[in-house]
Design a protein around this motif. Structure first.
Motif, PDB file in Angstrom:
ATOM      1  N   THR A  89       0.834  -1.196   0.000  1.00 38.74           N
ATOM      2  CA  THR A  89       0.000   0.000   0.000  1.00 38.74           C
ATOM      3  C   THR A  89       0.872   1.251   0.000  1.00 38.74           C
ATOM      4  OG1 THR A  89      -1.853  -1.069   1.116  1.00 38.74           O
ATOM      5  CG2 THR A  89      -1.689   1.322   1.316  1.00 38.74           C
ATOM      6  N   ALA A  90       0.659   2.104  -0.992  1.00 39.70           N
ATOM      7  CA  ALA A  90       1.482   3.309  -1.148  1.00 39.70           C
ATOM      8  C   ALA A  90       0.955   4.112  -2.328  1.00 39.70           C
ATOM      9  CB  ALA A  90       2.945   2.937  -1.396  1.00 39.70           C
ATOM     10  N   ILE A  91       1.484   5.316  -2.454  1.00 41.31           N
ATOM     11  CA  ILE A  91       1.314   6.060  -3.702  1.00 41.31           C
ATOM     12  C   ILE A  91       2.480   5.666  -4.601  1.00 41.31           C
ATOM     13  CG2 ILE A  91       1.177   8.315  -4.791  1.00 41.31           C
ATOM     14  CD1 ILE A  91       0.162   9.422  -2.127  1.00 41.31           C
ATOM     15  N   TYR A  92       2.155   5.270  -5.810  1.00 45.36           N
ATOM     16  CA  TYR A  92       3.163   4.843  -6.770  1.00 45.36           C
ATOM     17  C   TYR A  92       3.410   5.971  -7.773  1.00 45.36           C
ATOM     18  CZ  TYR A  92       3.156   0.119  -4.981  1.00 45.36           C
ATOM     19  OH  TYR A  92       3.300  -0.986  -4.170  1.00 45.36           O
ATOM     20  N   TYR A  93       4.692   6.295  -7.952  1.00 49.48           N
ATOM     21  CA  TYR A  93       5.092   7.383  -8.829  1.00 49.48           C
ATOM     22  C   TYR A  93       5.927   6.858  -9.991  1.00 49.48           C
ATOM     23  CZ  TYR A  93       3.900  10.444  -4.888  1.00 49.48           C
ATOM     24  OH  TYR A  93       3.250  11.095  -3.865  1.00 49.48           O
ATOM     25  N   CYS A  94       5.639   7.394 -11.150  1.00 45.63           N
ATOM     26  CA  CYS A  94       6.464   7.166 -12.329  1.00 45.63           C
ATOM     27  C   CYS A  94       7.472   8.307 -12.410  1.00 45.63           C
ATOM     28  CB  CYS A  94       5.563   7.153 -13.561  1.00 45.63           C
ATOM     29  SG  CYS A  94       6.393   6.994 -15.120  1.00 45.63           S
ATOM     30  N   ALA A  95       8.681   8.011 -12.881  1.00 46.07           N
ATOM     31  CA  ALA A  95       9.715   9.034 -12.962  1.00 46.07           C
ATOM     32  C   ALA A  95      10.608   8.785 -14.171  1.00 46.07           C
ATOM     33  CB  ALA A  95      10.552   9.045 -11.689  1.00 46.07           C
ATOM     34  N   ALA A  96      11.283   9.845 -14.614  1.00 46.40           N
ATOM     35  CA  ALA A  96      12.171   9.750 -15.778  1.00 46.40           C
ATOM     36  C   ALA A  96      13.531  10.335 -15.438  1.00 46.40           C
ATOM     37  CB  ALA A  96      11.562  10.484 -16.974  1.00 46.40           C
ATOM     38  N   PHE A 114      11.923  14.127 -13.888  1.00 48.55           N
ATOM     39  CA  PHE A 114      10.494  14.296 -14.131  1.00 48.55           C
ATOM     40  C   PHE A 114       9.722  13.280 -13.303  1.00 48.55           C
ATOM     41  CE2 PHE A 114      11.517  17.291 -17.120  1.00 48.55           C
ATOM     42  CZ  PHE A 114      12.133  16.809 -18.270  1.00 48.55           C
ATOM     43  N   TRP A 115       8.599  13.727 -12.766  1.00 46.10           N
ATOM     44  CA  TRP A 115       7.777  12.873 -11.916  1.00 46.10           C
ATOM     45  C   TRP A 115       6.306  13.022 -12.291  1.00 46.10           C
ATOM     46  CZ3 TRP A 115       9.654   9.580  -8.165  1.00 46.10           C
ATOM     47  CH2 TRP A 115      11.033   9.709  -7.875  1.00 46.10           C
ATOM     48  N   GLY A 116       5.585  11.907 -12.149  1.00 49.98           N
ATOM     49  CA  GLY A 116       4.143  11.965 -12.305  1.00 49.98           C
ATOM     50  C   GLY A 116       3.482  12.386 -11.004  1.00 49.98           C
ATOM     51  N   GLN A 117       2.168  12.480 -11.044  1.00 53.10           N
ATOM     52  CA  GLN A 117       1.413  12.944  -9.890  1.00 53.10           C
ATOM     53  C   GLN A 117       1.167  11.829  -8.879  1.00 53.10           C
ATOM     54  OE1 GLN A 117       0.105  12.051 -12.737  1.00 53.10           O
ATOM     55  NE2 GLN A 117      -1.671  10.786 -12.222  1.00 53.10           N
ATOM     56  N   GLY A 118       1.378  10.602  -9.282  1.00 52.71           N
ATOM     57  CA  GLY A 118       1.194   9.476  -8.385  1.00 52.71           C
ATOM     58  C   GLY A 118      -0.170   8.835  -8.531  1.00 52.71           C
ATOM     59  N   THR A 119      -0.223   7.550  -8.251  1.00 55.17           N
ATOM     60  CA  THR A 119      -1.483   6.808  -8.255  1.00 55.17           C
ATOM     61  C   THR A 119      -1.523   5.933  -7.008  1.00 55.17           C
ATOM     62  OG1 THR A 119      -2.948   5.385  -9.587  1.00 55.17           O
ATOM     63  CG2 THR A 119      -0.589   4.899  -9.688  1.00 55.17           C
ATOM     64  N   GLN A 120      -2.649   5.977  -6.318  1.00 57.73           N
ATOM     65  CA  GLN A 120      -2.772   5.280  -5.035  1.00 57.73           C
ATOM     66  C   GLN A 120      -3.062   3.797  -5.244  1.00 57.73           C
ATOM     67  OE1 GLN A 120      -2.654   6.580  -1.629  1.00 57.73           O
ATOM     68  NE2 GLN A 120      -2.602   4.368  -1.216  1.00 57.73           N
ATOM     69  N   VAL A 121      -2.291   2.983  -4.541  1.00 53.65           N
ATOM     70  CA  VAL A 121      -2.560   1.544  -4.489  1.00 53.65           C
ATOM     71  C   VAL A 121      -2.822   1.190  -3.033  1.00 53.65           C
ATOM     72  CG1 VAL A 121      -1.596  -0.760  -4.770  1.00 53.65           C
ATOM     73  CG2 VAL A 121      -1.174   0.989  -6.510  1.00 53.65           C
ATOM     74  N   THR A 122      -3.980   0.615  -2.773  1.00 58.68           N
ATOM     75  CA  THR A 122      -4.351   0.214  -1.421  1.00 58.68           C
ATOM     76  C   THR A 122      -4.679  -1.265  -1.422  1.00 58.68           C
ATOM     77  OG1 THR A 122      -5.259   2.422  -0.969  1.00 58.68           O
ATOM     78  CG2 THR A 122      -5.887   0.634   0.526  1.00 58.68           C
ATOM     79  N   VAL A 123      -4.008  -2.007  -0.547  1.00 60.28           N
ATOM     80  CA  VAL A 123      -4.197  -3.453  -0.470  1.00 60.28           C
ATOM     81  C   VAL A 123      -4.812  -3.787   0.875  1.00 60.28           C
ATOM     82  CG1 VAL A 123      -3.109  -5.700  -0.674  1.00 60.28           C
ATOM     83  CG2 VAL A 123      -2.160  -3.742  -1.928  1.00 60.28           C
ATOM     84  N   SER A 124      -5.973  -4.396   0.836  1.00 57.91           N
ATOM     85  CA  SER A 124      -6.658  -4.768   2.066  1.00 57.91           C
ATOM     86  C   SER A 124      -6.324  -6.216   2.412  1.00 57.91           C
ATOM     87  CB  SER A 124      -8.165  -4.607   1.905  1.00 57.91           C
ATOM     88  OG  SER A 124      -8.645  -5.461   0.895  1.00 57.91           O
ATOM     89  N   SER A 125      -6.273  -6.486   3.712  1.00 59.19           N
ATOM     90  CA  SER A 125      -5.927  -7.846   4.161  1.00 59.19           C
ATOM     91  C   SER A 125      -7.165  -8.701   4.323  1.00 59.19           C
ATOM     92  CB  SER A 125      -5.170  -7.765   5.485  1.00 59.19           C
ATOM     93  OG  SER A 125      -5.931  -7.088   6.443  1.00 59.19           O
TER      94      SER A 125
END
Length: 125
Positions: A89-96, A114-125
């Motif tokens: 679980t985290a915000i995932y960022y793309c970068a160049a 360069f960085w993207g704005q991020g996309t949230q990934v949440t993993v529930s147990s």
């Protein structure tokens, strides 16, 4: 200023999968090294994976579960994430990163410009 646009995050149960996408301009996609980082709440941003041409590298914590790839026609880099765990679980960022950077230093976020704005990934147990 280059724009990297991520997508594909979401809420998923442990053991599930997601595919993250990062779209870039033709110039960036062609000449820059593309990487993925993530940042969990209260933690520092950490390296996940990087791709340059046919070479890839992964953080030990994701090896065997995550796969980075690129689609030249779509100018898009993907991160396939399988067997998700709550600790993913985290915000995932793309970068160049610009061309010519030392391959082994590409685990360092400071190498990327360069960085993207991020996309949230949440993993529930």
């Amino acid at each position: 200023q280059e724009q990297l646009v991520e997508s594909g995050g979401g809420l998923v149960q442990a053991g599930g999968s997601l595919r993250l996408s990062c779209a870039a301009s033709e110039r960036t996609f062609t000449y820059y090294t593309m990487g993925w980082f993530r940042q969990a709440p209260g933690k520092e941003r950490e390296f996940v994976s990087v791709i340059s041409g046919g070479s890839t590298n992964y953080a030990d914590s994701v090896k065997g579960r995550f796969t980075i790839s690129r689609d030249i026609a779509k100018k898009t880099v993907y991160l396939q994430i399988n067997s998700l765990k709550p600790e993913d679980t985290a915000i995932y960022y793309c970068a160049a990163a610009p061309p010519g950077r030392n391959w082994y230093r590409l685990v360092d976020a400071n190498e990327y410009v360069f960085w993207g704005q991020g996309t949230q990934v949440t993993v529930s147990s």
